[in-house]
Design a protein around this motif. Structure first.
Motif, PDB file in Angstrom:
ATOM      1  N   TRP A  76     -11.900 -51.974-112.788  1.00 38.25           N
ATOM      2  CA  TRP A  76     -13.256 -52.137-112.258  1.00 38.25           C
ATOM      3  C   TRP A  76     -13.314 -51.749-110.776  1.00 38.25           C
ATOM      4  O   TRP A  76     -14.280 -51.132-110.320  1.00 38.25           O
ATOM      5  N   CYS A  77     -12.294 -52.102-110.025  1.00 41.20           N
ATOM      6  CA  CYS A  77     -12.265 -51.773-108.597  1.00 41.20           C
ATOM      7  C   CYS A  77     -12.244 -50.264-108.383  1.00 41.20           C
ATOM      8  O   CYS A  77     -12.989 -49.729-107.547  1.00 41.20           O
ATOM      9  N   ILE A  78     -11.407 -49.565-109.130  1.00 35.90           N
ATOM     10  CA  ILE A  78     -11.317 -48.109-109.000  1.00 35.90           C
ATOM     11  C   ILE A  78     -12.632 -47.451-109.406  1.00 35.90           C
ATOM     12  O   ILE A  78     -13.115 -46.522-108.750  1.00 35.90           O
ATOM     13  N   ALA A  79     -13.231 -47.957-110.489  1.00 40.05           N
ATOM     14  CA  ALA A  79     -14.492 -47.380-110.967  1.00 40.05           C
ATOM     15  C   ALA A  79     -15.602 -47.547-109.931  1.00 40.05           C
ATOM     16  O   ALA A  79     -16.293 -46.581-109.568  1.00 40.05           O
ATOM     17  N   PHE A  80     -15.770 -48.773-109.435  1.00 40.82           N
ATOM     18  CA  PHE A  80     -16.811 -49.028-108.437  1.00 40.82           C
ATOM     19  C   PHE A  80     -16.490 -48.341-107.112  1.00 40.82           C
ATOM     20  O   PHE A  80     -17.378 -47.786-106.451  1.00 40.82           O
ATOM     21  N   GLY A  81     -15.218 -48.390-106.704  1.00 37.74           N
ATOM     22  CA  GLY A  81     -14.823 -47.787-105.435  1.00 37.74           C
ATOM     23  C   GLY A  81     -15.005 -46.289-105.418  1.00 37.74           C
ATOM     24  O   GLY A  81     -15.503 -45.715-104.442  1.00 37.74           O
ATOM     25  N   ALA A  82     -14.602 -45.631-106.504  1.00 38.48           N
ATOM     26  CA  ALA A  82     -14.758 -44.176-106.586  1.00 38.48           C
ATOM     27  C   ALA A  82     -16.229 -43.789-106.576  1.00 38.48           C
ATOM     28  O   ALA A  82     -16.623 -42.796-105.941  1.00 38.48           O
ATOM     29  N   THR A  83     -17.052 -44.576-107.263  1.00 38.61           N
ATOM     30  CA  THR A  83     -18.493 -44.308-107.260  1.00 38.61           C
ATOM     31  C   THR A  83     -19.078 -44.483-105.863  1.00 38.61           C
ATOM     32  O   THR A  83     -19.949 -43.721-105.433  1.00 38.61           O
ATOM     33  N   ALA A  84     -18.584 -45.495-105.135  1.00 38.15           N
ATOM     34  CA  ALA A  84     -19.054 -45.729-103.770  1.00 38.15           C
ATOM     35  C   ALA A  84     -18.725 -44.548-102.869  1.00 38.15           C
ATOM     36  O   ALA A  84     -19.568 -44.101-102.073  1.00 38.15           O
ATOM     37  N   VAL A  85     -17.509 -44.016-102.990  1.00 36.88           N
ATOM     38  CA  VAL A  85     -17.115 -42.847-102.176  1.00 36.88           C
ATOM     39  C   VAL A  85     -17.974 -41.642-102.538  1.00 36.88           C
ATOM     40  O   VAL A  85     -18.478 -40.924-101.652  1.00 36.88           O
ATOM     41  N   TRP A  86     -18.155 -41.414-103.829  1.00 44.74           N
ATOM     42  CA  TRP A  86     -18.964 -40.279-104.288  1.00 44.74           C
ATOM     43  C   TRP A  86     -20.395 -40.385-103.755  1.00 44.74           C
ATOM     44  O   TRP A  86     -20.954 -39.409-103.261  1.00 44.74           O
ATOM     45  N   TRP A  87     -20.968 -41.565-103.850  1.00 44.75           N
ATOM     46  CA  TRP A  87     -22.349 -41.771-103.411  1.00 44.75           C
ATOM     47  C   TRP A  87     -22.479 -41.600-101.891  1.00 44.75           C
ATOM     48  O   TRP A  87     -23.407 -40.949-101.411  1.00 44.75           O
ATOM     49  N   PHE A  88     -21.528 -42.176-101.149  1.00 42.66           N
ATOM     50  CA  PHE A  88     -21.619 -42.164 -99.691  1.00 42.66           C
ATOM     51  C   PHE A  88     -21.451 -40.750 -99.138  1.00 42.66           C
ATOM     52  O   PHE A  88     -22.084 -40.387 -98.133  1.00 42.66           O
ATOM     53  N   ARG A  89     -20.602 -39.965 -99.774  1.00 45.79           N
ATOM     54  CA  ARG A  89     -20.396 -38.587 -99.298  1.00 45.79           C
ATOM     55  C   ARG A  89     -21.648 -37.733 -99.464  1.00 45.79           C
ATOM     56  O   ARG A  89     -21.836 -36.755 -98.739  1.00 45.79           O
ATOM     57  N   ARG A  90     -22.505 -38.105-100.414  1.00 40.18           N
ATOM     58  CA  ARG A  90     -23.704 -37.317-100.700  1.00 40.18           C
ATOM     59  C   ARG A  90     -24.980 -37.969-100.183  1.00 40.18           C
ATOM     60  O   ARG A  90     -26.054 -37.383-100.314  1.00 40.18           O
ATOM     61  N   LYS A  91     -24.853 -39.149 -99.602  1.00 41.68           N
ATOM     62  CA  LYS A  91     -26.029 -39.891 -99.172  1.00 41.68           C
ATOM     63  C   LYS A  91     -26.642 -39.252 -97.930  1.00 41.68           C
ATOM     64  O   LYS A  91     -25.939 -38.839 -97.007  1.00 41.68           O
ATOM     65  N   ASP A  92     -27.965 -39.220 -97.905  1.00 45.22           N
ATOM     66  CA  ASP A  92     -28.691 -38.720 -96.733  1.00 45.22           C
ATOM     67  C   ASP A  92     -28.812 -39.868 -95.735  1.00 45.22           C
ATOM     68  O   ASP A  92     -29.536 -40.848 -95.977  1.00 45.22           O
TER      69      ASP A  92
END
Length: 277
Positions: free
Chosen positions: A258-274
């Motif tokens: 769960w940590c890897i799933a949520f953490g990876a999603t957080a990195v993906w989202w933050f890199r693309r966030k305006d």
């Protein structure tokens, strides 16, 4: 010809000192240090166990020894208080900077987005682990001083020598630290999705509460094993004479996934966030 090496931006020690100075951090640590004292006062002013009555719960045995008092404090905090403190430190990582309108200035230093998120997560982990350790340390010291250095007595009638019990309590803390990684993951994800720290912290806590509610629904059957909170009390196996590591291993694996799933999603989202704040 030698080239100058630019210092790394946003070092952990700087961010840690910055977060340590915040009143939120100091109050949180103080409250967790005071919790064992509050529990001791509650036991002191409450009614003593009925003489001759069999002790059948952790509450009945909490005053039996220092280790018993510590285990009671851990069981009382595991499913909610520890979740709140991890959600607080991780949910506040990026959302607080956005709410202060300082996030875009940090990124303009420049601090690479992934590095910023990583450094803040490391600091949040240090503060969370410190809080997680403070409670049992204070409980052991206070409990031993008040209730003695006796054996740990379990509700099932088993007992562990004082030294062995302290080692097992240390392992319990290690397990809880790993288990709470899933909370860190979801709080970090919510922190990069929203600009409201309270929303990120509250959202992570609500996810935990929802998971615990679903875990009580027997109709879900084996699907409950997939819930991140299903093995929160698996550390009870560490407090028995013959430790069965099945539930512990399942709890560790679940937390990491769960940590890897949520953490990876957080990195993906933050890199693309305006970033606008």
């Amino acid at each position: 010809m030698s080239t100058a090496v630019e210092p790394r931006t946003l070092p952990v020690r700087v961010e840690l000192l910055r977060q340590w100075r915040r009143r939120r951090t100091q109050v949180t640590l103080a409250l967790f240090a005071l919790l064992p004292v509050i529990l001791w006062i509650a036991f002191s002013v409450g009614d003593d166990p009925t003489p001759g009555a069999a002790a059948t719960s952790l509450t009945d045995l909490a005053q039996a020894s220092g280790p018993n008092f510590t285990v009671f404090a851990l069981f009382s905090s595991a499913s909610f208080l520890f979740v709140v403190v991890v959600a607080l430190f991780f949910g506040d990582t990026v959302a607080s900077e956005a709410s202060w309108s300082s996030l875009r200035y940090l990124l303009a230093i420049p601090v690479p987005r992934v590095r910023l998120l990583r450094q803040k997560a490391i600091v949040a982990a240090i503060l969370s682990l410190t809080t997680l350790v403070v409670l049992p340390v204070v409980a052991v010291v206070l409990g031993t001083a008040v209730y003695g250095a006796g054996d740990y007595l379990s509700p099932t009638g088993e007992s562990l020598p004082y030294g062995t019990a302290l080692v097992r309590i240390l392992l319990v803390v290690v397990y809880l630290a790993i288990h709470l990684l899933w909370v860190a993951g979801v709080a970090t994800l919510l922190s990069v999705v929203t600009d409201a720290p309270l929303g990120a912290v509250g959202g992570a806590v609500l996810v935990s509460i929802l998971s615990q509610i679903l875990d009580t629904v027997d109709a879900l059957g084996s699907l409950r094993n997939l819930l991140p909170t299903h093995e929160v009390f698996a550390f009870a196996d560490l407090l028995t004479l013959d430790v069965d590591g099945t539930d512990l291993a399942r709890g560790v694996l679940s937390a990491l996934v769960w940590c890897i799933a949520f953490g990876a999603t957080a990195v993906w989202w933050f890199r693309r966030k305006d970033i606008t704040s």
